[in-house]
Design a protein around this motif. Sequence first.
Motif, PDB file in Angstrom:
ATOM      1  N   THR A 149       8.619   7.837   3.814  1.00 23.37           N
ATOM      2  CA  THR A 149       8.482   6.977   4.978  1.00 23.37           C
ATOM      3  C   THR A 149       8.259   5.543   4.518  1.00 23.37           C
ATOM      4  N   LEU A 150       8.975   4.618   5.140  1.00 21.84           N
ATOM      5  CA  LEU A 150       8.816   3.205   4.847  1.00 21.84           C
ATOM      6  C   LEU A 150       8.428   2.479   6.129  1.00 21.84           C
ATOM      7  N   ILE A 151       7.299   1.762   6.081  1.00 21.01           N
ATOM      8  CA  ILE A 151       6.834   0.960   7.205  1.00 21.01           C
ATOM      9  C   ILE A 151       6.862  -0.499   6.758  1.00 21.01           C
ATOM     10  N   ILE A 152       7.663  -1.299   7.451  1.00 23.36           N
ATOM     11  CA  ILE A 152       7.807  -2.713   7.108  1.00 23.36           C
ATOM     12  C   ILE A 152       7.141  -3.550   8.193  1.00 23.36           C
ATOM     13  N   ILE A 153       6.270  -4.456   7.768  1.00 26.10           N
ATOM     14  CA  ILE A 153       5.597  -5.377   8.680  1.00 26.10           C
ATOM     15  C   ILE A 153       6.141  -6.763   8.376  1.00 26.10           C
ATOM     16  N   ALA A 190       0.849  -1.188   0.000  1.00 23.25           N
ATOM     17  CA  ALA A 190       0.000   0.000   0.000  1.00 23.25           C
ATOM     18  C   ALA A 190       0.889   1.244   0.000  1.00 23.25           C
ATOM     19  N   GLN A 191       0.302   2.356  -0.407  1.00 23.97           N
ATOM     20  CA  GLN A 191       0.999   3.640  -0.395  1.00 23.97           C
ATOM     21  C   GLN A 191       0.049   4.694   0.156  1.00 23.97           C
ATOM     22  N   ALA A 192       0.614   5.700   0.793  1.00 17.95           N
ATOM     23  CA  ALA A 192      -0.178   6.818   1.308  1.00 17.95           C
ATOM     24  C   ALA A 192       0.552   8.109   0.983  1.00 17.95           C
ATOM     25  N   THR A 193      -0.223   9.137   0.662  1.00 14.79           N
ATOM     26  CA  THR A 193       0.355  10.424   0.291  1.00 14.79           C
ATOM     27  C   THR A 193      -0.319  11.542   1.090  1.00 14.79           C
ATOM     28  N   PHE A 194       0.503  12.417   1.631  1.00 13.95           N
ATOM     29  CA  PHE A 194       0.022  13.605   2.328  1.00 13.95           C
ATOM     30  C   PHE A 194       0.601  14.817   1.637  1.00 13.95           C
ATOM     31  N   SER A 195      -0.249  15.807   1.344  1.00 14.88           N
ATOM     32  CA  SER A 195       0.211  17.051   0.729  1.00 14.88           C
ATOM     33  C   SER A 195      -0.422  18.228   1.464  1.00 14.88           C
ATOM     34  N   SER A 196       0.394  19.231   1.709  1.00 14.91           N
ATOM     35  CA  SER A 196      -0.081  20.436   2.386  1.00 14.91           C
ATOM     36  C   SER A 196       0.449  21.654   1.644  1.00 14.91           C
ATOM     37  N   HIS A 197      -0.431  22.623   1.391  1.00 13.66           N
ATOM     38  CA  HIS A 197      -0.030  23.859   0.728  1.00 13.66           C
ATOM     39  C   HIS A 197      -0.530  25.028   1.575  1.00 13.66           C
ATOM     40  N   ASN A 198       0.372  25.887   1.962  1.00 15.04           N
ATOM     41  CA  ASN A 198       0.033  27.082   2.731  1.00 15.04           C
ATOM     42  C   ASN A 198       0.576  28.304   2.009  1.00 15.04           C
ATOM     43  N   GLU A 199      -0.104  29.412   2.200  1.00 13.35           N
ATOM     44  CA  GLU A 199       0.356  30.680   1.637  1.00 13.35           C
ATOM     45  C   GLU A 199       0.359  31.719   2.737  1.00 13.35           C
ATOM     46  N   GLN A 200       1.342  32.594   2.692  1.00 10.65           N
ATOM     47  CA  GLN A 200       1.416  33.676   3.662  1.00 10.65           C
ATOM     48  C   GLN A 200       1.280  34.999   2.923  1.00 10.65           C
ATOM     49  N   TYR A 201       0.482  35.890   3.512  1.00 11.11           N
ATOM     50  CA  TYR A 201       0.206  37.192   2.901  1.00 11.11           C
ATOM     51  C   TYR A 201       0.551  38.308   3.873  1.00 11.11           C
ATOM     52  N   PHE A 202       0.721  39.500   3.310  1.00 12.49           N
ATOM     53  CA  PHE A 202       0.890  40.695   4.125  1.00 12.49           C
ATOM     54  C   PHE A 202      -0.336  41.572   3.897  1.00 12.49           C
ATOM     55  N   ILE A 249       4.216  27.649   0.783  1.00 15.54           N
ATOM     56  CA  ILE A 249       4.893  26.608   1.544  1.00 15.54           C
ATOM     57  C   ILE A 249       4.221  25.276   1.219  1.00 15.54           C
ATOM     58  N   ASP A 250       4.964  24.368   0.573  1.00 15.51           N
ATOM     59  CA  ASP A 250       4.460  23.038   0.241  1.00 15.51           C
ATOM     60  C   ASP A 250       5.212  21.997   1.050  1.00 15.51           C
ATOM     61  N   SER A 251       4.457  21.055   1.598  1.00 19.10           N
ATOM     62  CA  SER A 251       5.028  19.969   2.369  1.00 19.10           C
ATOM     63  C   SER A 251       4.351  18.669   1.944  1.00 19.10           C
ATOM     64  N   ASN A 252       5.138  17.617   1.738  1.00 18.27           N
ATOM     65  CA  ASN A 252       4.609  16.334   1.289  1.00 18.27           C
ATOM     66  C   ASN A 252       5.213  15.207   2.115  1.00 18.27           C
ATOM     67  N   ASP A 253       4.470  14.114   2.189  1.00 18.37           N
ATOM     68  CA  ASP A 253       4.970  12.896   2.827  1.00 18.37           C
ATOM     69  C   ASP A 253       4.468  11.716   2.006  1.00 18.37           C
ATOM     70  N   TYR A 254       5.392  10.867   1.585  1.00 19.32           N
ATOM     71  CA  TYR A 254       5.065   9.681   0.808  1.00 19.32           C
ATOM     72  C   TYR A 254       5.370   8.470   1.667  1.00 19.32           C
ATOM     73  N   VAL A 255       4.341   7.679   1.988  1.00 26.88           N
ATOM     74  CA  VAL A 255       4.485   6.533   2.877  1.00 26.88           C
ATOM     75  C   VAL A 255       4.312   5.256   2.074  1.00 26.88           C
ATOM     76  N   TYR A 256       5.240   4.314   2.282  1.00 24.70           N
ATOM     77  CA  TYR A 256       5.198   3.016   1.611  1.00 24.70           C
ATOM     78  C   TYR A 256       5.095   1.928   2.673  1.00 24.70           C
ATOM     79  N   PHE A 257       4.172   0.981   2.457  1.00 22.88           N
ATOM     80  CA  PHE A 257       3.960  -0.130   3.372  1.00 22.88           C
ATOM     81  C   PHE A 257       4.445  -1.409   2.701  1.00 22.88           C
ATOM     82  N   ALA A 258       5.292  -2.155   3.391  1.00 22.18           N
ATOM     83  CA  ALA A 258       5.815  -3.409   2.853  1.00 22.18           C
ATOM     84  C   ALA A 258       5.548  -4.534   3.842  1.00 22.18           C
ATOM     85  N   GLU A 259       5.274  -5.719   3.296  1.00 19.05           N
ATOM     86  CA  GLU A 259       5.038  -6.898   4.117  1.00 19.05           C
ATOM     87  C   GLU A 259       6.022  -7.993   3.723  1.00 19.05           C
TER      88      GLU A 259
END
Length: 161
Positions: free
Chosen positions: A99-103, A31-43, A53-63
């Motif tokens: 991120t790698l999660i091994i079971i 399985a795979q999981a993806t998290f994405s976040s986008h923020n903007e700052q203004y004056f 500001i972009d932040s991502n996390d890619y998670v991989y599950f292995a058995e």
Amino acid sequence: MDTKEYLTKLLPAFKKYYTIKEDDITPPFSAQATFSSHNEQYFLVKQAKIADIDSNDYVYFAETQKLTEDELNRFVKASWDNGIAKVHPYNGHRNSDVTLIIIADSFEDDVAKKIKRTKLSKTYKLGIWGWSNFRLIAIELSSNQTAYNRLGKDLKSLLAK
């Protein structure tokens, strides 16, 4: 409990913030999981944008039944290469972590030490365009032990639940 049952119980913990994909997965992952976040700052007004500001996390599950060093290296290389290929750095990119999660039912000797020493990271344009870090955690179901690298320690409480 076998690896399939454990993965089935683990995935709902990610569903709140991550987009989970269980079909048409890149081998050797379950399985795979993806998290994405986008923020903007203004004056004061939106026309006076200070930053994206972009932040991502890619998670991989292995058995696996028995986690060997060769299999660990294959999982690490596949997840890192696949995750880094998805990164598109630019001046508003903050981080894209892999991120790698091994079971596993059991670990081969010294695999836990190898997991602890695993460290991968990459910066883009000397960190100005962000960075990528690698988090790794593995659980041995037969003894209910976890092994993780320095950045994967945060995931220990999630797997314990």
